[in-house]
Structures are given as C-alpha cells and as structure tokens.
Scaffold this motif. Sequence first.
Motif, PDB file in Angstrom:
ATOM      1  N   PRO A   1      -6.908   9.449   5.301  1.00  0.00           N
ATOM      2  CA  PRO A   1      -7.190   8.017   5.308  1.00  0.00           C
ATOM      3  C   PRO A   1      -8.620   7.752   5.773  1.00  0.00           C
ATOM      4  O   PRO A   1      -9.136   8.445   6.658  1.00  0.00           O
ATOM      5  N   VAL A   2      -9.240   6.751   5.170  1.00  0.00           N
ATOM      6  CA  VAL A   2     -10.624   6.388   5.494  1.00  0.00           C
ATOM      7  C   VAL A   2     -10.618   5.008   6.133  1.00  0.00           C
ATOM      8  O   VAL A   2     -10.254   4.012   5.495  1.00  0.00           O
ATOM      9  N   PHE A   3     -10.997   4.957   7.403  1.00  0.00           N
ATOM     10  CA  PHE A   3     -11.115   3.686   8.115  1.00  0.00           C
ATOM     11  C   PHE A   3     -12.528   3.147   7.918  1.00  0.00           C
ATOM     12  O   PHE A   3     -13.509   3.876   8.071  1.00  0.00           O
TER      13      PHE A   3
ATOM     14  N   SER B   1      -0.620   1.805   6.689  1.00  0.00           N
ATOM     15  CA  SER B   1      -1.246   2.399   5.509  1.00  0.00           C
ATOM     16  C   SER B   1      -1.742   3.804   5.810  1.00  0.00           C
ATOM     17  O   SER B   1      -1.542   4.740   5.025  1.00  0.00           O
ATOM     18  N   ALA B   2      -2.399   3.971   6.954  1.00  0.00           N
ATOM     19  CA  ALA B   2      -2.922   5.295   7.315  1.00  0.00           C
ATOM     20  C   ALA B   2      -1.785   6.294   7.527  1.00  0.00           C
ATOM     21  O   ALA B   2      -1.879   7.453   7.100  1.00  0.00           O
ATOM     22  N   ARG B   3      -0.723   5.858   8.171  1.00  0.00           N
ATOM     23  CA  ARG B   3       0.401   6.765   8.413  1.00  0.00           C
ATOM     24  C   ARG B   3       1.023   7.249   7.111  1.00  0.00           C
ATOM     25  O   ARG B   3       1.406   8.420   6.986  1.00  0.00           O
ATOM     26  N   THR B   4       1.129   6.366   6.144  1.00  0.00           N
ATOM     27  CA  THR B   4       1.778   6.769   4.896  1.00  0.00           C
ATOM     28  C   THR B   4       0.924   7.770   4.134  1.00  0.00           C
ATOM     29  O   THR B   4       1.447   8.602   3.397  1.00  0.00           O
ATOM     30  N   CYS B   5      -0.409   7.736   4.318  1.00  0.00           N
ATOM     31  CA  CYS B   5      -1.275   8.742   3.700  1.00  0.00           C
ATOM     32  C   CYS B   5      -1.012  10.131   4.265  1.00  0.00           C
ATOM     33  O   CYS B   5      -1.207  11.139   3.578  1.00  0.00           O
TER      34      CYS B   5
ATOM     35  N   PHE C   1       0.823  -1.205   0.000  1.00  0.00           N
ATOM     36  CA  PHE C   1       0.000   0.000   0.000  1.00  0.00           C
ATOM     37  C   PHE C   1       0.860   1.259   0.000  1.00  0.00           C
ATOM     38  O   PHE C   1       0.451   2.290  -0.525  1.00  0.00           O
ATOM     39  N   VAL C   2       2.056   1.176   0.561  1.00  0.00           N
ATOM     40  CA  VAL C   2       2.956   2.331   0.573  1.00  0.00           C
ATOM     41  C   VAL C   2       3.203   2.820  -0.852  1.00  0.00           C
ATOM     42  O   VAL C   2       3.137   4.031  -1.133  1.00  0.00           O
ATOM     43  N   ALA C   3       3.471   1.894  -1.767  1.00  0.00           N
ATOM     44  CA  ALA C   3       3.686   2.272  -3.166  1.00  0.00           C
ATOM     45  C   ALA C   3       2.370   2.634  -3.846  1.00  0.00           C
ATOM     46  O   ALA C   3       2.283   3.636  -4.575  1.00  0.00           O
TER      47      ALA C   3
ATOM     48  N   LEU D   1      -2.395   5.521  15.707  1.00  0.00           N
ATOM     49  CA  LEU D   1      -2.142   6.500  14.653  1.00  0.00           C
ATOM     50  C   LEU D   1      -1.677   7.838  15.203  1.00  0.00           C
ATOM     51  O   LEU D   1      -0.936   8.565  14.538  1.00  0.00           O
ATOM     52  N   ASP D   2      -2.123   8.193  16.405  1.00  0.00           N
ATOM     53  CA  ASP D   2      -1.790   9.473  17.036  1.00  0.00           C
ATOM     54  C   ASP D   2      -2.203  10.646  16.151  1.00  0.00           C
ATOM     55  O   ASP D   2      -1.474  11.626  15.998  1.00  0.00           O
ATOM     56  N   SER D   3      -3.380  10.546  15.567  1.00  0.00           N
ATOM     57  CA  SER D   3      -3.898  11.617  14.723  1.00  0.00           C
ATOM     58  C   SER D   3      -5.414  11.492  14.639  1.00  0.00           C
ATOM     59  O   SER D   3      -5.960  10.381  14.736  1.00  0.00           O
TER      60      SER D   3
END
Length: 422
Positions: free
Chosen positions: A345-347, A325-329, A291-293, A363-365
């Motif tokens: 990011p959408v959970f 995945s969320a962090r990389t967004c 997902f990072v790429a 996530l701390d966000s």
Amino acid sequence: MSDRIRAHYLIETPYSLERAAEVMAGEQSCGTFTRLAGETDELREQHGARVEHIKPLESVEAPSLPTPAPPAGSGRPRYRRARVTLSWPLANLGPSLPTLVATVAGNLFELKEFSALKLLDLELPAPFAAAYPGPQFGIAGTRELTGIAERPLIGTIIKPSVGLSPSATAEVVRELVEGGIDFIKDDELQANGPHNPLKARVDAVMPVIREHAERTGRRVMYAFNITGDLDEMREHHDYVVAAGGSCVMAALNAVGLAGVTHLRRHCQVALHGHRAGWGMFSRSPHLGMSFVAYQKLWRLAGVDHIHVNGLRNKFSEEDASVIASARTCLTPMFAPPSPGCEVMPVFSSGQTADQAVDTYRALDSTDLIFCAGGGIMAHPDGIGAGVHSLRQAWEAAVAGIELDDYAREHRQLARALETFRR
C-alpha cells in the motif's frame, strides 16, 4: 473451494428485498424482463445467478439517489436497505477480469428498482489466480529492489506536478537522493507531455540514480509514469528498463484492466498503480464500489503497489477507510497453494512526519510506501531534512516512543512538527 464467483452488495430499494435481489441476479445472468423460449429451467439452473444471502438493514423515508417513482397506487414507499450476496458459476464467463467487471458491476447500477447500490467485496475462485500473473514483485520484491529490508520506504512525488523540464526534474531528484530518499514517483499528471517527454526525463534522471547507486550502494526506486496507449506503454517500459530503471507507473483507471494486464505480462520491473479517479467509485456511500473489491481487480491484473490515500489527508476519505484499504492490500486473496497476491500500500496526500505514529499504530505493519510531497519539499531546513524527519518519525513509531519525546533529540523531526502539525 467453490467454483462460484461471489459478490457482496449494499442495496436500497422501494420494492421487497427478495424481488430486488432476484432482479439483480436475472439482469446480470440469463434473465430479462420476461421469460424467453430458450430460457429453459435447465439453463437457468446451470447459468442463472443465485441470491445467496439477504441481510435486512434499516429503512429510510427518501431515496438516496434519484429514482423513478413506484407504480401508481402502491402508496408512499419505504426504501429498504440490505446487504445482498449474489453468486455466478465460473462457467458463465471463465477467469476473465473484463467480463467479471461487466458481470458484477455492469447494468445493475442503472436498474430502476434501486435507489442505492454499491459493490462491497468479491470472492473469486482459484482459476482466476491461475489465469492472471498477479504482482511480479509485490512487497518482498520491492524491498529487494530497494535494499530496504524492514522499515517503510520513504517516498515523494516530483513537484510541481507539471511544468518542470527534464533537467529541472533531474535536479530535484539529485537533491532527493542526496537527502536519503528511498522512492520517487512522477505525478499522475506527468507522463509524456511535450514540455517533459518520458524519454528525455529518463535520460536526465537515470544518470543521477545510477551515479548515486555506484557511489553509495543505495539504488533509489523511481516510478516513471508511462501511462498511455498500449504500444506507447510497452515502448516506454522498455526504455526505462534499458536505462537501468526499476519501476514504472500507470494511472489505473485511465488505462483500464486490459491495459494493466497487457503491461504486466510484458513488464520486467515493479509496476506502481496510481488510482487517480478513484473518487468516481467511492465518494458516494450509495453508489459505486468499495476499495476492498476494487483493489482485488488490480492485484490480479498485476500491480505491485497501489495508492490508499493517507491519514488526515487533503481529500474526503476518512482515516478508518484509509487503514481498511491498506489492510486489505496486505491480506491474501486466495487460499494456499494459490498465490496470495499481496501488494504494497502507498500512503500519500498531505502526509508529513506527524502522521507516522498514528499510521503505524492503526496498521501494525511497516510494509508500505510513505509518500510525502510538501512534507519533504517544504521542510524549513531543506529536502534532506524533510526526508530525515520522516525516517525519524517512523523510528519513533516502531519503537513505541511518542513523537514529541523523540523530537527532543532529533532536530529534523522537531522542525517538521513545528511546521506541519495541524
């Protein structure tokens, strides 16, 4: 900054790591199985892909994927794993997303030298940021459109996925907006079917959204699924805009990078990206793309939101992968002064009030959309109570209060935990 494109891979091969990496580099640039007359040393130096780095990992006895047997007489093979970095000059392709994908994720997946191969990450030079508009609204713009300044957007998905008429959809929306929802999206399966055509759905839903906004000052964001052919998507986007909508949605893998890029250049509202079909790329640890790429491609193409699954989800993805995945967004793609292209990011997927605290701690966000279908719709005290239970759960998360403690004085949350906790 370098003008070279870099791609990082996980490979597995019965051949030497150096040979396997050179085969990758040759296949995805100027090489072929034999040296050609026009393939001069100068051409290879200027346009050949380079093997930048090889980090050996473990070896295994059996191939991870079906692969042809090594040549006779080579003995019983050992399958060596490694992380490999290749690079290409930007001059080979220019800042083109479709050609980029053909280059870094093309024929190499079929090469017989590999019994596993996965694209892990991409590093792109600044001309890509100049060539593509990236997100139009992103995190800050989405917050401005919805009037939600700090906390997560609480969202949901219209269910049943298919079968509802436009008027029945509007009645569900009416309950949701009265219940305090921030964000609503069509299901990825509901685009422009004969039982609920897009224009009829817009005509039924938007008066509910507008009336609620006029009465309360809160404009709920509804992501209308306009997935379709290019001309159809443009037409339906325009219809949503004319009705006062603030968001459209596309199933990314269905319409492709060129489709999303085309839509983004025309788009006047937030663009919600659904990754339906993502498992084709991700489910095998031995094949596909991380997902990072993946998300970097869609961020450049111009989505403002993208799905990342959710903790303790109904699918096969592990929690650590969801959070990564969320962090990389939320991580910039380019160094200043190029735009960072961060997206929201959408959970989603089996989310309820019970996952809020763990999501925030990991996530701390709060820069996210937290979508719950059953976690709202199936609350024992109704849709409004389902919405409030999620908001209360996130209040507890941000305040650092245990859910069970907060639930003692918040009935909607307490009932949600009684109903949904697994």
